[in-house]
Each structure stands twice: as C-alpha cells, then as structure tokens.
Design a protein around this motif. Structure first.
Motif, PDB file in Angstrom:
ATOM      1  N   LEU B   9       0.844  -1.209   0.000  1.00 45.75           N
ATOM      2  CA  LEU B   9       0.000   0.000   0.000  1.00 45.75           C
ATOM      3  C   LEU B   9       0.875   1.253   0.000  1.00 45.75           C
ATOM      4  N   ARG B  10       1.888   1.259   0.916  1.00 43.39           N
ATOM      5  CA  ARG B  10       2.763   2.430   1.022  1.00 43.39           C
ATOM      6  C   ARG B  10       3.598   2.617  -0.236  1.00 43.39           C
ATOM      7  N   ALA B  11       4.157   1.496  -0.745  1.00 46.45           N
ATOM      8  CA  ALA B  11       5.019   1.577  -1.931  1.00 46.45           C
ATOM      9  C   ALA B  11       4.233   2.044  -3.149  1.00 46.45           C
ATOM     10  N   GLY B  12       2.917   1.775  -3.159  1.00 43.04           N
ATOM     11  CA  GLY B  12       2.101   2.139  -4.309  1.00 43.04           C
ATOM     12  C   GLY B  12       1.738   3.614  -4.362  1.00 43.04           C
ATOM     13  N   TRP B 110       3.960  -5.043 -10.246  1.00 43.23           N
ATOM     14  CA  TRP B 110       4.684  -6.238 -10.677  1.00 43.23           C
ATOM     15  C   TRP B 110       6.182  -6.059 -10.431  1.00 43.23           C
ATOM     16  N   ALA B 111       6.691  -4.860 -10.782  1.00 43.55           N
ATOM     17  CA  ALA B 111       8.121  -4.604 -10.596  1.00 43.55           C
ATOM     18  C   ALA B 111       8.461  -4.510  -9.107  1.00 43.55           C
ATOM     19  N   LEU B 112       7.583  -3.872  -8.315  1.00 41.67           N
ATOM     20  CA  LEU B 112       7.842  -3.734  -6.872  1.00 41.67           C
ATOM     21  C   LEU B 112       7.832  -5.094  -6.173  1.00 41.67           C
ATOM     22  N   ALA B 113       6.934  -5.991  -6.624  1.00 41.40           N
ATOM     23  CA  ALA B 113       6.768  -7.288  -5.962  1.00 41.40           C
ATOM     24  C   ALA B 113       7.853  -8.282  -6.376  1.00 41.40           C
ATOM     25  N   ASN B 114       8.582  -7.960  -7.447  1.00 34.95           N
ATOM     26  CA  ASN B 114       9.639  -8.826  -7.954  1.00 34.95           C
ATOM     27  C   ASN B 114      10.750  -8.943  -6.921  1.00 34.95           C
ATOM     28  N   LEU B 169      10.975   2.696 -12.579  1.00 34.75           N
ATOM     29  CA  LEU B 169      10.878   1.266 -12.253  1.00 34.75           C
ATOM     30  C   LEU B 169      12.086   0.513 -12.800  1.00 34.75           C
ATOM     31  N   LEU B 170      12.507   0.912 -14.006  1.00 36.18           N
ATOM     32  CA  LEU B 170      13.640   0.251 -14.648  1.00 36.18           C
ATOM     33  C   LEU B 170      14.916   0.456 -13.832  1.00 36.18           C
TER      34      LEU B 170
END
Lengths: 101, 216
Positions: B9-12, B110-114, B169-170
């Motif tokens: 939630l915070r990262a989003g 998707w990138a954060l959860a990787n 993100l990259l």
C-alpha cells in the motif's frame, strides 16, 4: 455505441490476458531454466516500454522535447531524487521546450 | 492484513500520484477523442491499463472503428501475458482465485513485488495496486471534466509522465550489471520493430531478450 462496445471488449480481453498465466501455469513450480528467464523479464520489458513510449508515435520513430524531459529525469532518478519531483521536473522541461519551439 | 500488503500500500502511493497525472491526461484526450466523461471514467474503472486505453481511445477518435481499437489496446496489454506467467507460481489457490489475483498485475506493482530471483511477493503486489487504482480512476474523473478547457495535454508536457514512470521502475532493476545488458538488448529490439509492427508488439517481442537467461 461503438465506444461502449470497445470499452466492454477491451475490459474482457485485458482480464483474459491477465488471467492467462496464473490459470494456465497454476501453482506448478516452473523449471529452473524458466525461472532464470523470468528473472530477466522485468528489466527487458521496462526498458522496451521506456524507449517505445519516448521515441515512437504509432509506427513512427521520432525524437522531440519529451526525449529531453526523459533524459533529465534519468539523471535525477540516478541521483535518487523523489519520483514526484522527478516527474514534475520532466514535465516542466518538456513543456518549456515546446513553448520555446 | 499482512505486513507485506501494508508495505505494498505504502510503496504504491508515489506511483498512484504519478498515475493520477497520467490518468488526467487520458481523461482529457478521451473526451477530445469523442468519449463522454462517463465513458472515459468507466473505461479507467474496468480496464485500468494506461497504454491500452490511450491506444484504443486514439484509434476510436481517429474513426478507426471497433475492431482495430480493441486489437491495438489488447496488443498493448500483451506484456501482461509474460508478466502473468512470471507471477503465476507465486500466487495461491484455485484457478478462479488465481485469475482474480492476476487482475492486480499492473507494471509498477509487478516490478515492486519482484524479488529478483524469479519469485514475487503476492501480498505486496496486491497492496501496491490498491492506491494506484484509486489514483487512476480519480485522475480520469479530473481529466474528463477538464477536457474541454485544457486543450492539448502534450502542450503541458504530460506525455512525458508515462516514460518517466517506467524509467523509475527500470532504474531499480539495473543494479545488477547483468540486467543492464539484457535491458539494452530489449530496448534495441523494441525500437527496431517499431516501424514494422503494430504498437504493443515491439514490447512483447523485446521479451525474447530474456532468453539469454538460458545461457547461464
């Protein structure tokens, strides 16, 4: 009416595309080779999205003020500045260059 | 609520603020392309995929018709096939549950959860999508009602939000020097294909650069 149909159809195809992998692969652990490929997908897909959204318009390649905005953003991201500051600066750079042009 | 869902939630949140700006420019463009404000807002609520919405609305606005517009939007989403296959082993439950969890895959989440080893934190994935969905829909509301007075959003440089969003993100992915090589290869493949394939295909095709993972 066409617009509503397009919205409905795109919602359905998007949901199906997103469900495809999770349903088909299910809970099976992928073979180690597949995992190595997947680990490399994020940098590859993100890099492709960055260059195509900056340097193309439909099927045409073009360099315009937004390329300068993205370049400035790249330096700021490298210097670890907060995302919102980076985005607003890139927007300002791009808008200023267009106003001058 | 799990700890990693809360972290998600915070990262989003920062991405939801940027997504708000992006959705605002979508709302403006959609109304200018002939959408009603309601149509623009409903589209964001049920599709929630920026590049696909921009592509589909632009083609409808240019009089391109139903099938080309849906096809172009779907092709822009083709990368979610690869992303969905990647997260699949990290999801839990039966097919229906997995299909639902798969809907929360948007690029930043998707990138954060990787987790960098081929696995994904599914709670973080779902948590990060919540604020982004809110930002996306409210941004569209703002843009759709601004539409007629705003003029061309490109004039304000708003088209740069999308690539900068993905660049941030990259950057997190490039800490590993081996990723840099494949990222560069993916970028080159995508650019080389732009003139020859419909929009959306270059990004999916760039994914083949990840196959070098087999070589090590």
């Amino acid at each position: 009416m066409t617009t509503w149909l397009a919205i409905g159809a795109l919602a359905v195809t998007t949901a199906l595309i997103k469900a495809f992998g999770p349903v088909l692969v299910g809970g099976r652990a992928l073979p180690p080779n597949a995992t190595k490929v997947i680990a490399l997908l994020p940098p590859v897909l993100l890099a492709a999205l960055v260059v195509t959204s900056t340097l193309s318009e439909g099927q045409r390649l073009h360099v315009d003020a937004s390329a300068a905005g993205v370049a400035v953003a790249g330096v700021m991201i490298w210097r670890r500045l907060p995302l919102l500051v980076v985005v607003l600066t890139a927007v300002a750079v791009t808008a200023s260059l267009r106003a001058l042009a | 609520m799990s700890e990693s869902f809360r972290r998600g939630l915070r990262a989003g949140v920062p991405f939801s603020l940027v997504g708000f700006l992006l959705a605002m420019s979508f709302g403006v463009l959609a109304v200018q392309a002939g959408f009603s404000a309601l149509q623009a807002i409903v589209m964001s609520a049920v599709v929630h995929a920026g590049s696909a919405q921009f592509a589909a609305a632009a083609i409808l606005g240019a009089g391109g018709g139903l099938v080309p517009s849906v096809l172009a939007g779907s092709l822009m989403n083709a990368r979610f096939l690869a992303m969905g296959i990647a997260v699949a082993p990290s999801l839990r439950g039966g097919p229906g549950r997995r299909a639902l969890q798969g809907q929360t895959v948007v690029d930043p989440s998707w990138a954060l959860a990787n987790q960098g080893d081929g696995s994904f934190d599914r709670h973080l994935l779902m948590g990060a999508t919540v604020p982004q969905y809110v930002g996306w829909v409210t941004g569209t509301v703002a843009g759709a009602f601004l539409g007629d007075v705003a003029g061309d959003p490109d004039r304000f440089g708003l088209d740069v939000v999308f690539p900068v969003f993905f660049l941030s993100l990259l950057a997190a992915e490039l800490r590993d020097p081996r990723s840099r090589g494949v990222a560069l290869a993916g970028a080159m493949i995508a650019l080389a294909l732009v003139p020859f394939t419909p929009p959306g295909v270059p990004v999916l095709a760039a994914g083949t650069a990840a196959l070098v993972g087999l070589a090590r």
